[in-house]
Design a protein around this motif. Sequence first.
Motif: not given
Length: 228
Positions: A65-71, A224-228
């Motif tokens: 449910g989360t998407f860590p913003y990639p490098p 449902s996804i939260a961008v982190e």
Amino acid sequence: MPDFVIEPPKVPTLPILGTDALFPVRRVYCIGRNYAAHAVEMGHDPDKEPPFFFQKNPNNLDTSGTFPYPPKSEDVHHEIELAVALKSGGRNIPVSEALDHVFGYAVSLDMTRRDLQGQAKKMGRPWEIGKAFEDSAPITALVPATESGHPDTGTIKLTVNGDLRQEGDLNQMIWKIPEMISYLSDYFELAPGDIIQTGTPAGVGPVVRGDKLLGTVDGLPPLSIAVE
């Protein structure tokens, strides 16, 4: 004797909705430009191009449910998709028999480092650096086809912070699900555990940290996804 032990990697799995069972994932195939409007917005003619596929890694699938913003990227785009999970496979599967191999369906995202993908395109290089990175395929639990049926029509859409970004209908796919399975099986030996991401409608665009994404396909639970 070595003073270390290399543990075998765990097989990636997806939950199956309403059960404690897990679906082991073997490969992830992604079809490109499978909605005409999206092909046009990316600068291509959908009437002149045969289907093409690239692969993500099985462990890119993520149900957290989360998407860590990639490098190494400043332009990451959302692409909402219907995912198909196979329970069996083979080679040279006829279109008429393709749906017999489907276990179920899920809502998924093909998150894309668009800037890195664009650089790879210009240099004639593979797309993996823009596509196959960690957590790049958020996905819901699988819904067995015995419950959902085989969707070939219905709304697919994505909102970001409540604003509509992408919307289309599954019947707008250039290559339908049975055709995708059949075509892939001519080039690869498909097998249980294979996932196919079926393409995205028009409206792809960037996300930033803090964004809330909601992806839906008629008849399936939302993503449902939260961008982190």
